[in-house]
Design a protein around this motif. Structure first.
Motif, PDB file in Angstrom:
ATOM      1  N   LEU A  85       0.835  -1.200   0.000  1.00  0.00           N
ATOM      2  CA  LEU A  85       0.000   0.000   0.000  1.00  0.00           C
ATOM      3  C   LEU A  85       0.873   1.256   0.000  1.00  0.00           C
ATOM      4  O   LEU A  85       2.075   1.198   0.275  1.00  0.00           O
ATOM      5  N   SER A  86       0.261   2.379  -0.273  1.00  0.00           N
ATOM      6  CA  SER A  86       0.848   3.679   0.022  1.00  0.00           C
ATOM      7  C   SER A  86       0.171   4.209   1.289  1.00  0.00           C
ATOM      8  O   SER A  86      -1.032   4.014   1.473  1.00  0.00           O
ATOM      9  N   ALA A  87       0.951   4.843   2.151  1.00  0.00           N
ATOM     10  CA  ALA A  87       0.392   5.314   3.421  1.00  0.00           C
ATOM     11  C   ALA A  87       1.015   6.645   3.804  1.00  0.00           C
ATOM     12  O   ALA A  87       2.103   6.999   3.337  1.00  0.00           O
ATOM     13  N   ARG A  88       0.311   7.372   4.657  1.00  0.00           N
ATOM     14  CA  ARG A  88       0.896   8.587   5.228  1.00  0.00           C
ATOM     15  C   ARG A  88       0.228   8.881   6.561  1.00  0.00           C
ATOM     16  O   ARG A  88      -0.905   8.475   6.832  1.00  0.00           O
ATOM     17  N   ALA A  89       0.962   9.598   7.393  1.00  0.00           N
ATOM     18  CA  ALA A  89       0.433  10.015   8.685  1.00  0.00           C
ATOM     19  C   ALA A  89      -0.682  11.027   8.488  1.00  0.00           C
ATOM     20  O   ALA A  89      -0.634  11.860   7.570  1.00  0.00           O
ATOM     21  N   THR A  90      -1.681  10.974   9.341  1.00  0.00           N
ATOM     22  CA  THR A  90      -2.740  11.979   9.297  1.00  0.00           C
ATOM     23  C   THR A  90      -2.347  13.225  10.082  1.00  0.00           C
ATOM     24  O   THR A  90      -2.963  14.279   9.914  1.00  0.00           O
ATOM     25  N   ASP A  91      -1.333  13.105  10.919  1.00  0.00           N
ATOM     26  CA  ASP A  91      -0.880  14.195  11.785  1.00  0.00           C
ATOM     27  C   ASP A  91       0.069  15.115  11.012  1.00  0.00           C
ATOM     28  O   ASP A  91       1.140  14.692  10.572  1.00  0.00           O
ATOM     29  N   SER A  98       8.888  14.473   8.604  1.00  0.00           N
ATOM     30  CA  SER A  98       9.206  13.118   8.166  1.00  0.00           C
ATOM     31  C   SER A  98       9.853  13.105   6.789  1.00  0.00           C
ATOM     32  O   SER A  98       9.752  14.062   6.021  1.00  0.00           O
ATOM     33  N   GLN A  99      10.500  11.974   6.475  1.00  0.00           N
ATOM     34  CA  GLN A  99      11.186  11.827   5.204  1.00  0.00           C
ATOM     35  C   GLN A  99      10.207  11.820   4.037  1.00  0.00           C
ATOM     36  O   GLN A  99      10.392  12.507   3.056  1.00  0.00           O
ATOM     37  N   ASP A 100       9.157  11.029   4.155  1.00  0.00           N
ATOM     38  CA  ASP A 100       8.177  10.932   3.075  1.00  0.00           C
ATOM     39  C   ASP A 100       6.784  11.189   3.649  1.00  0.00           C
ATOM     40  O   ASP A 100       6.444  12.313   3.951  1.00  0.00           O
ATOM     41  N   GLY A 101       6.010  10.136   3.842  1.00  0.00           N
ATOM     42  CA  GLY A 101       4.662  10.319   4.369  1.00  0.00           C
ATOM     43  C   GLY A 101       4.544  10.176   5.872  1.00  0.00           C
ATOM     44  O   GLY A 101       3.442  10.313   6.415  1.00  0.00           O
ATOM     45  N   GLY A 102       5.659   9.872   6.551  1.00  0.00           N
ATOM     46  CA  GLY A 102       5.612   9.753   8.009  1.00  0.00           C
ATOM     47  C   GLY A 102       4.895   8.513   8.509  1.00  0.00           C
ATOM     48  O   GLY A 102       4.485   8.460   9.672  1.00  0.00           O
ATOM     49  N   ALA A 103       4.764   7.499   7.652  1.00  0.00           N
ATOM     50  CA  ALA A 103       4.000   6.308   8.045  1.00  0.00           C
ATOM     51  C   ALA A 103       4.646   5.553   9.199  1.00  0.00           C
ATOM     52  O   ALA A 103       3.952   5.042  10.079  1.00  0.00           O
ATOM     53  N   VAL A 104       5.980   5.475   9.200  1.00  0.00           N
ATOM     54  CA  VAL A 104       6.666   4.761  10.284  1.00  0.00           C
ATOM     55  C   VAL A 104       6.402   5.446  11.619  1.00  0.00           C
ATOM     56  O   VAL A 104       6.031   4.801  12.608  1.00  0.00           O
ATOM     57  N   THR A 105       6.572   6.757  11.646  1.00  0.00           N
ATOM     58  CA  THR A 105       6.346   7.507  12.885  1.00  0.00           C
ATOM     59  C   THR A 105       4.893   7.412  13.322  1.00  0.00           C
ATOM     60  O   THR A 105       4.594   7.293  14.516  1.00  0.00           O
ATOM     61  N   ALA A 106       3.974   7.453  12.362  1.00  0.00           N
ATOM     62  CA  ALA A 106       2.549   7.351  12.700  1.00  0.00           C
ATOM     63  C   ALA A 106       2.231   6.004  13.335  1.00  0.00           C
ATOM     64  O   ALA A 106       1.506   5.935  14.348  1.00  0.00           O
ATOM     65  N   ILE A 107       2.755   4.927  12.767  1.00  0.00           N
ATOM     66  CA  ILE A 107       2.489   3.599  13.307  1.00  0.00           C
ATOM     67  C   ILE A 107       3.124   3.432  14.678  1.00  0.00           C
ATOM     68  O   ILE A 107       2.520   2.868  15.606  1.00  0.00           O
ATOM     69  N   LEU A 108       4.346   3.922  14.854  1.00  0.00           N
ATOM     70  CA  LEU A 108       5.000   3.843  16.168  1.00  0.00           C
ATOM     71  C   LEU A 108       4.231   4.653  17.208  1.00  0.00           C
ATOM     72  O   LEU A 108       4.066   4.222  18.356  1.00  0.00           O
ATOM     73  N   ILE A 297      -1.517  -4.430  13.084  1.00  0.00           N
ATOM     74  CA  ILE A 297      -1.062  -3.109  13.509  1.00  0.00           C
ATOM     75  C   ILE A 297      -1.472  -2.041  12.506  1.00  0.00           C
ATOM     76  O   ILE A 297      -1.931  -0.955  12.886  1.00  0.00           O
ATOM     77  N   VAL A 298      -1.333  -2.327  11.224  1.00  0.00           N
ATOM     78  CA  VAL A 298      -1.761  -1.367  10.205  1.00  0.00           C
ATOM     79  C   VAL A 298      -3.258  -1.110  10.316  1.00  0.00           C
ATOM     80  O   VAL A 298      -3.713   0.041  10.277  1.00  0.00           O
ATOM     81  N   ARG A 299      -4.027  -2.174  10.503  1.00  0.00           N
ATOM     82  CA  ARG A 299      -5.472  -2.019  10.645  1.00  0.00           C
ATOM     83  C   ARG A 299      -5.811  -1.135  11.842  1.00  0.00           C
ATOM     84  O   ARG A 299      -6.656  -0.228  11.749  1.00  0.00           O
ATOM     85  N   GLY A 300      -5.136  -1.370  12.962  1.00  0.00           N
ATOM     86  CA  GLY A 300      -5.390  -0.566  14.155  1.00  0.00           C
ATOM     87  C   GLY A 300      -5.023   0.891  13.961  1.00  0.00           C
ATOM     88  O   GLY A 300      -5.769   1.795  14.383  1.00  0.00           O
ATOM     89  N   ALA A 301      -3.894   1.153  13.287  1.00  0.00           N
ATOM     90  CA  ALA A 301      -3.460   2.531  13.061  1.00  0.00           C
ATOM     91  C   ALA A 301      -4.427   3.279  12.160  1.00  0.00           C
ATOM     92  O   ALA A 301      -4.689   4.478  12.350  1.00  0.00           O
ATOM     93  N   VAL A 302      -4.990   2.577  11.176  1.00  0.00           N
ATOM     94  CA  VAL A 302      -5.970   3.205  10.281  1.00  0.00           C
ATOM     95  C   VAL A 302      -7.285   3.447  11.020  1.00  0.00           C
ATOM     96  O   VAL A 302      -7.862   4.543  10.956  1.00  0.00           O
ATOM     97  N   GLU A 303      -7.750   2.445  11.739  1.00  0.00           N
ATOM     98  CA  GLU A 303      -9.025   2.570  12.447  1.00  0.00           C
ATOM     99  C   GLU A 303      -8.982   3.655  13.520  1.00  0.00           C
ATOM    100  O   GLU A 303      -9.989   4.336  13.769  1.00  0.00           O
ATOM    101  N   GLN A 304      -7.830   3.825  14.148  1.00  0.00           N
ATOM    102  CA  GLN A 304      -7.693   4.834  15.198  1.00  0.00           C
ATOM    103  C   GLN A 304      -7.340   6.217  14.645  1.00  0.00           C
ATOM    104  O   GLN A 304      -7.159   7.160  15.404  1.00  0.00           O
ATOM    105  N   GLY A 305      -7.216   6.330  13.332  1.00  0.00           N
ATOM    106  CA  GLY A 305      -7.010   7.632  12.713  1.00  0.00           C
ATOM    107  C   GLY A 305      -5.587   8.144  12.690  1.00  0.00           C
ATOM    108  O   GLY A 305      -5.360   9.324  12.422  1.00  0.00           O
TER     109      GLY A 305
END
Length: 333
Positions: A85-91, A98-108, A297-305
Protein backbone atom coordinates in the motif's frame (compact mmCIF):
# COMPACT_ATOMS: atom_id res chain seq x y z
CA UNK A 1 40.52 -19.97 17.40
CA UNK A 2 37.79 -18.79 19.74
CA UNK A 3 34.40 -17.77 18.26
CA UNK A 4 35.20 -14.06 18.21
CA UNK A 5 38.48 -14.70 16.41
CA UNK A 6 36.53 -16.70 13.82
CA UNK A 7 34.10 -13.81 13.44
CA UNK A 8 37.04 -11.45 13.10
CA UNK A 9 38.71 -13.52 10.38
CA UNK A 10 35.57 -14.45 8.45
CA UNK A 11 33.59 -11.20 8.69
CA UNK A 12 35.32 -8.22 10.29
CA UNK A 13 38.77 -8.20 8.64
CA UNK A 14 37.26 -8.94 5.23
CA UNK A 15 35.08 -5.81 5.43
CA UNK A 16 31.81 -7.77 5.53
CA UNK A 17 30.76 -6.49 8.98
CA UNK A 18 27.61 -4.40 8.60
CA UNK A 19 27.94 -2.71 12.03
CA UNK A 20 24.46 -3.79 13.10
CA UNK A 21 25.45 -4.02 16.77
CA UNK A 22 24.20 -7.58 17.30
CA UNK A 23 27.47 -9.16 18.42
CA UNK A 24 28.10 -6.43 20.99
CA UNK A 25 24.50 -6.35 22.16
CA UNK A 26 24.17 -10.08 22.81
CA UNK A 27 27.66 -11.20 23.85
CA UNK A 28 26.81 -13.06 27.06
CA UNK A 29 29.89 -11.70 28.81
CA UNK A 30 29.85 -8.12 27.53
CA UNK A 31 33.34 -8.36 26.04
CA UNK A 32 32.57 -6.88 22.61
CA UNK A 33 32.80 -3.14 22.06
CA UNK A 34 33.14 -1.01 18.91
CA UNK A 35 36.04 1.06 17.61
CA UNK A 36 35.78 2.89 14.27
CA UNK A 37 32.50 1.05 13.60
CA UNK A 38 34.16 -2.36 14.00
CA UNK A 39 33.70 -4.93 16.79
CA UNK A 40 36.70 -5.59 19.02
CA UNK A 41 37.08 -7.87 22.03
CA UNK A 42 39.91 -8.32 24.51
CA UNK A 43 38.69 -11.70 25.66
CA UNK A 44 36.29 -14.49 24.72
CA UNK A 45 34.57 -17.20 26.77
CA UNK A 46 33.74 -19.36 23.73
CA UNK A 47 29.95 -18.87 24.02
CA UNK A 48 29.69 -18.43 20.23
CA UNK A 49 26.84 -15.94 20.43
CA UNK A 50 28.59 -13.33 18.27
CA UNK A 51 28.99 -15.85 15.47
CA UNK A 52 25.40 -17.10 15.78
CA UNK A 53 23.66 -13.72 15.64
CA UNK A 54 25.77 -12.16 12.87
CA UNK A 55 23.44 -11.71 9.87
CA UNK A 56 26.35 -11.73 7.42
CA UNK A 57 27.85 -14.94 8.77
CA UNK A 58 24.63 -16.94 8.53
CA UNK A 59 20.99 -16.39 7.76
CA UNK A 60 18.45 -19.03 6.75
CA UNK A 61 15.87 -17.58 4.38
CA UNK A 62 13.44 -20.54 4.27
CA UNK A 63 13.60 -21.24 7.99
CA UNK A 64 13.04 -17.61 8.91
CA UNK A 65 10.12 -17.23 6.51
CA UNK A 66 8.36 -20.24 8.00
CA UNK A 67 8.97 -19.01 11.55
CA UNK A 68 7.85 -15.43 10.90
CA UNK A 69 5.22 -15.73 8.17
CA UNK A 70 4.13 -19.36 8.41
CA UNK A 71 4.91 -20.10 4.76
CA UNK A 72 7.45 -19.53 2.01
CA UNK A 73 7.48 -16.58 -0.35
CA UNK A 74 5.79 -16.59 -3.72
CA UNK A 75 7.65 -13.48 -4.88
CA UNK A 76 11.40 -14.07 -5.11
CA UNK A 77 12.17 -10.38 -5.62
CA UNK A 78 10.08 -8.58 -2.98
CA UNK A 79 9.78 -11.48 -0.54
CA UNK A 80 6.74 -12.72 1.35
CA UNK A 81 3.95 -10.17 1.76
CA UNK A 82 0.21 -9.89 2.26
CA UNK A 83 -0.39 -6.45 0.78
CA UNK A 84 1.48 -3.45 -0.64
CA UNK A 85 0.00 0.00 0.00
CA UNK A 86 0.85 3.68 0.02
CA UNK A 87 0.39 5.31 3.42
CA UNK A 88 0.90 8.59 5.23
CA UNK A 89 0.43 10.02 8.69
CA UNK A 90 -2.74 11.98 9.30
CA UNK A 91 -0.88 14.20 11.78
CA UNK A 92 0.54 17.33 10.14
CA UNK A 93 3.21 17.62 12.83
CA UNK A 94 4.54 14.18 11.88
CA UNK A 95 4.36 14.78 8.13
CA UNK A 96 6.15 18.12 8.41
CA UNK A 97 9.33 16.55 9.79
CA UNK A 98 9.21 13.12 8.17
CA UNK A 99 11.19 11.83 5.20
CA UNK A 100 8.18 10.93 3.07
CA UNK A 101 4.66 10.32 4.37
CA UNK A 102 5.61 9.75 8.01
CA UNK A 103 4.00 6.31 8.04
CA UNK A 104 6.67 4.76 10.28
CA UNK A 105 6.35 7.51 12.88
CA UNK A 106 2.55 7.35 12.70
CA UNK A 107 2.49 3.60 13.31
CA UNK A 108 5.00 3.84 16.17
CA UNK A 109 2.97 6.66 17.73
CA UNK A 110 -0.19 4.56 17.45
CA UNK A 111 1.51 1.60 19.12
CA UNK A 112 3.00 3.66 21.97
CA UNK A 113 -0.17 5.63 22.69
CA UNK A 114 -2.39 2.56 22.62
CA UNK A 115 -0.20 0.26 24.68
CA UNK A 116 0.68 -2.11 21.84
CA UNK A 117 4.35 -1.57 22.77
CA UNK A 118 6.03 0.29 25.62
CA UNK A 119 9.06 1.47 23.66
CA UNK A 120 10.49 1.80 20.15
CA UNK A 121 14.15 1.46 19.21
CA UNK A 122 14.93 3.88 16.40
CA UNK A 123 17.95 5.63 14.89
CA UNK A 124 18.51 9.10 16.28
CA UNK A 125 21.55 11.28 15.63
CA UNK A 126 23.84 13.79 17.24
CA UNK A 127 24.61 17.27 15.90
CA UNK A 128 27.23 15.81 13.54
CA UNK A 129 24.76 13.33 11.99
CA UNK A 130 26.36 10.40 13.79
CA UNK A 131 23.52 7.85 14.02
CA UNK A 132 22.83 6.63 17.54
CA UNK A 133 20.19 4.11 18.66
CA UNK A 134 17.61 5.61 20.99
CA UNK A 135 14.78 4.10 23.01
CA UNK A 136 11.68 6.19 22.30
CA UNK A 137 8.73 6.04 24.67
CA UNK A 138 6.50 8.81 23.30
CA UNK A 139 5.70 10.82 20.18
CA UNK A 140 8.13 13.59 21.11
CA UNK A 141 11.02 11.10 21.21
CA UNK A 142 10.00 9.80 17.81
CA UNK A 143 9.89 13.25 16.22
CA UNK A 144 13.56 13.78 17.11
CA UNK A 145 14.55 10.66 15.16
CA UNK A 146 12.83 11.24 11.82
CA UNK A 147 14.72 11.44 8.54
CA UNK A 148 17.28 9.24 6.77
CA UNK A 149 20.90 9.33 7.89
CA UNK A 150 22.51 7.18 5.14
CA UNK A 151 25.31 6.05 7.43
CA UNK A 152 25.10 2.96 9.60
CA UNK A 153 23.61 2.78 13.11
CA UNK A 154 24.14 -0.18 15.51
CA UNK A 155 20.42 -0.50 16.21
CA UNK A 156 20.76 -3.81 18.06
CA UNK A 157 22.63 -1.99 20.84
CA UNK A 158 19.43 0.00 21.31
CA UNK A 159 17.43 -3.21 21.64
CA UNK A 160 19.79 -4.39 24.37
CA UNK A 161 19.44 -1.01 26.09
CA UNK A 162 15.64 -1.26 26.00
CA UNK A 163 15.78 -4.75 27.54
CA UNK A 164 18.20 -3.54 30.24
CA UNK A 165 15.77 -0.68 30.98
CA UNK A 166 13.12 -3.27 31.76
CA UNK A 167 11.00 -2.70 28.69
CA UNK A 168 8.71 -5.65 28.05
CA UNK A 169 7.14 -4.85 24.68
CA UNK A 170 9.54 -3.36 22.14
CA UNK A 171 9.22 -2.22 18.53
CA UNK A 172 12.42 -2.04 16.47
CA UNK A 173 13.00 -0.04 13.29
CA UNK A 174 15.98 -1.02 11.19
CA UNK A 175 17.56 -1.63 7.82
CA UNK A 176 17.54 -5.09 6.20
CA UNK A 177 20.75 -6.08 8.00
CA UNK A 178 19.28 -5.06 11.37
CA UNK A 179 16.13 -7.04 10.63
CA UNK A 180 18.13 -10.17 9.82
CA UNK A 181 20.22 -9.69 12.96
CA UNK A 182 17.18 -9.48 15.26
CA UNK A 183 15.64 -12.52 13.57
CA UNK A 184 18.86 -14.47 14.18
CA UNK A 185 18.93 -13.29 17.78
CA UNK A 186 15.30 -14.30 18.30
CA UNK A 187 16.25 -17.88 17.44
CA UNK A 188 18.75 -17.91 20.33
CA UNK A 189 18.19 -17.90 24.06
CA UNK A 190 17.80 -14.18 24.69
CA UNK A 191 14.95 -12.08 26.03
CA UNK A 192 14.08 -11.31 22.43
CA UNK A 193 10.46 -12.31 22.94
CA UNK A 194 10.24 -8.76 24.23
CA UNK A 195 10.72 -7.46 20.67
CA UNK A 196 7.09 -7.62 19.56
CA UNK A 197 7.23 -5.90 16.19
CA UNK A 198 10.00 -5.36 13.63
CA UNK A 199 9.67 -2.53 11.10
CA UNK A 200 12.11 -2.54 8.18
CA UNK A 201 13.32 0.25 5.90
CA UNK A 202 14.17 -0.06 2.21
CA UNK A 203 17.92 0.22 1.70
CA UNK A 204 20.16 0.03 -1.35
CA UNK A 205 23.33 0.84 0.60
CA UNK A 206 24.74 2.96 3.42
CA UNK A 207 27.90 5.00 3.29
CA UNK A 208 31.13 4.92 5.23
CA UNK A 209 30.99 7.75 7.74
CA UNK A 210 34.38 9.34 6.91
CA UNK A 211 34.05 8.89 3.14
CA UNK A 212 30.55 10.35 3.20
CA UNK A 213 31.79 13.38 5.11
CA UNK A 214 34.58 13.94 2.56
CA UNK A 215 32.11 13.78 -0.32
CA UNK A 216 30.01 16.48 1.33
CA UNK A 217 33.08 18.65 1.85
CA UNK A 218 33.83 18.38 -1.88
CA UNK A 219 30.59 20.27 -2.59
CA UNK A 220 31.27 22.77 0.18
CA UNK A 221 29.02 21.27 2.84
CA UNK A 222 29.90 20.71 6.49
CA UNK A 223 27.91 17.80 7.81
CA UNK A 224 26.94 19.68 10.97
CA UNK A 225 25.15 22.27 8.79
CA UNK A 226 22.95 19.71 7.02
CA UNK A 227 19.23 19.93 7.75
CA UNK A 228 18.04 16.91 5.74
CA UNK A 229 19.19 14.20 3.33
CA UNK A 230 17.19 12.39 0.67
CA UNK A 231 17.83 10.31 -2.44
CA UNK A 232 15.72 10.98 -5.53
CA UNK A 233 16.24 10.21 -9.21
CA UNK A 234 19.80 8.97 -8.86
CA UNK A 235 21.03 11.86 -6.72
CA UNK A 236 21.76 12.47 -3.06
CA UNK A 237 19.95 15.66 -2.09
CA UNK A 238 21.37 17.74 0.76
CA UNK A 239 19.40 20.55 2.43
CA UNK A 240 21.62 23.16 4.03
CA UNK A 241 20.78 26.75 4.93
CA UNK A 242 17.64 26.79 2.74
CA UNK A 243 19.66 25.54 -0.24
CA UNK A 244 19.54 22.11 -1.84
CA UNK A 245 22.80 20.67 -3.15
CA UNK A 246 23.10 17.36 -4.99
CA UNK A 247 25.65 14.62 -5.59
CA UNK A 248 25.06 11.98 -8.31
CA UNK A 249 24.93 8.57 -6.67
CA UNK A 250 27.52 7.26 -9.12
CA UNK A 251 29.99 9.66 -7.50
CA UNK A 252 29.27 8.11 -4.10
CA UNK A 253 30.06 4.52 -5.09
CA UNK A 254 33.50 4.61 -3.52
CA UNK A 255 31.92 5.83 -0.27
CA UNK A 256 29.61 2.79 -0.04
CA UNK A 257 30.28 0.48 2.89
CA UNK A 258 31.99 -2.70 1.71
CA UNK A 259 29.51 -4.80 3.68
CA UNK A 260 26.63 -3.48 1.58
CA UNK A 261 28.10 -5.19 -1.48
CA UNK A 262 27.27 -8.53 0.17
CA UNK A 263 23.61 -7.71 0.85
CA UNK A 264 20.84 -8.62 -1.61
CA UNK A 265 17.87 -7.38 0.45
CA UNK A 266 16.42 -4.04 -0.64
CA UNK A 267 12.95 -4.21 0.93
CA UNK A 268 13.75 -5.58 4.43
CA UNK A 269 12.15 -8.88 3.48
CA UNK A 270 11.93 -10.31 7.00
CA UNK A 271 10.26 -7.40 8.77
CA UNK A 272 6.64 -7.46 9.91
CA UNK A 273 6.12 -4.32 7.81
CA UNK A 274 8.58 -2.72 5.38
CA UNK A 275 8.69 0.96 4.40
CA UNK A 276 10.25 3.11 1.69
CA UNK A 277 9.55 5.86 -0.82
CA UNK A 278 9.92 3.90 -4.05
CA UNK A 279 6.62 3.21 -5.78
CA UNK A 280 4.54 5.89 -4.04
CA UNK A 281 3.61 9.44 -4.91
CA UNK A 282 5.50 12.30 -3.27
CA UNK A 283 4.37 12.76 0.31
CA UNK A 284 3.39 9.10 0.70
CA UNK A 285 5.26 6.08 2.06
CA UNK A 286 5.31 2.67 0.39
CA UNK A 287 4.29 0.04 2.94
CA UNK A 288 4.75 -3.70 2.44
CA UNK A 289 2.61 -5.54 4.98
CA UNK A 290 4.21 -8.94 5.50
CA UNK A 291 3.12 -10.70 8.71
CA UNK A 292 -0.23 -11.25 10.39
CA UNK A 293 1.02 -9.13 13.26
CA UNK A 294 1.95 -6.34 10.87
CA UNK A 295 -1.47 -6.53 9.26
CA UNK A 296 -3.18 -6.15 12.65
CA UNK A 297 -1.06 -3.11 13.51
CA UNK A 298 -1.76 -1.37 10.21
CA UNK A 299 -5.47 -2.02 10.64
CA UNK A 300 -5.39 -0.57 14.16
CA UNK A 301 -3.46 2.53 13.06
CA UNK A 302 -5.97 3.20 10.28
CA UNK A 303 -9.03 2.57 12.45
CA UNK A 304 -7.69 4.83 15.20
CA UNK A 305 -7.01 7.63 12.71
CA UNK A 306 -3.21 7.69 12.86
CA UNK A 307 -2.69 6.51 9.29
CA UNK A 308 -4.39 6.80 5.92
CA UNK A 309 -3.75 4.38 3.07
CA UNK A 310 -4.37 4.13 -0.65
CA UNK A 311 -3.48 1.82 -3.50
CA UNK A 312 0.17 1.74 -4.48
CA UNK A 313 0.94 3.58 -7.70
CA UNK A 314 4.00 1.72 -9.02
CA UNK A 315 4.85 -1.74 -7.67
CA UNK A 316 7.18 -2.36 -10.62
CA UNK A 317 9.47 0.45 -9.43
CA UNK A 318 9.98 -1.48 -6.18
CA UNK A 319 10.64 -4.70 -8.05
CA UNK A 320 13.13 -2.97 -10.35
CA UNK A 321 15.32 -1.68 -7.51
CA UNK A 322 14.98 -4.89 -5.49
CA UNK A 323 16.05 -6.89 -8.53
CA UNK A 324 18.96 -4.54 -9.16
CA UNK A 325 20.26 -5.04 -5.64
CA UNK A 326 19.99 -8.81 -5.93
CA UNK A 327 21.87 -8.62 -9.21
CA UNK A 328 24.85 -6.70 -7.86
CA UNK A 329 25.56 -8.85 -4.79
CA UNK A 330 29.11 -10.07 -4.28
CA UNK A 331 28.99 -13.77 -3.60
CA UNK A 332 30.60 -14.76 -0.30
CA UNK A 333 33.08 -17.57 -0.75
Amino acid sequence: MNPFEELEVDIILSGKCCYCGACGAFCKYGYIRYEDEKPVAGSCEHCGTCYDVCPVNYFSVPKTEIEIFGERRRDEIVGYYREILSARATDDAIRSVSQDGGAVTAILTYMLENGVVDSAVVAGRDEFWNPVPIVATNKEDLLTSTGSKYTQCPILLGVKKAIDMGRESIAMVGLPCHVKAIRNAQKNEFELGKVKIVLGLFCMETFSRDSFKRKLEEIGVKIEDVEKFDIKKGKLMVWVKEEVKTIPLKELRDAERIACKFCDDFTAEFADISFGSVGSEDGWTTMIVRSEKGEEIVRGAVEQGYLEVQSISNVEAIRKLASRKKGKIVKIV
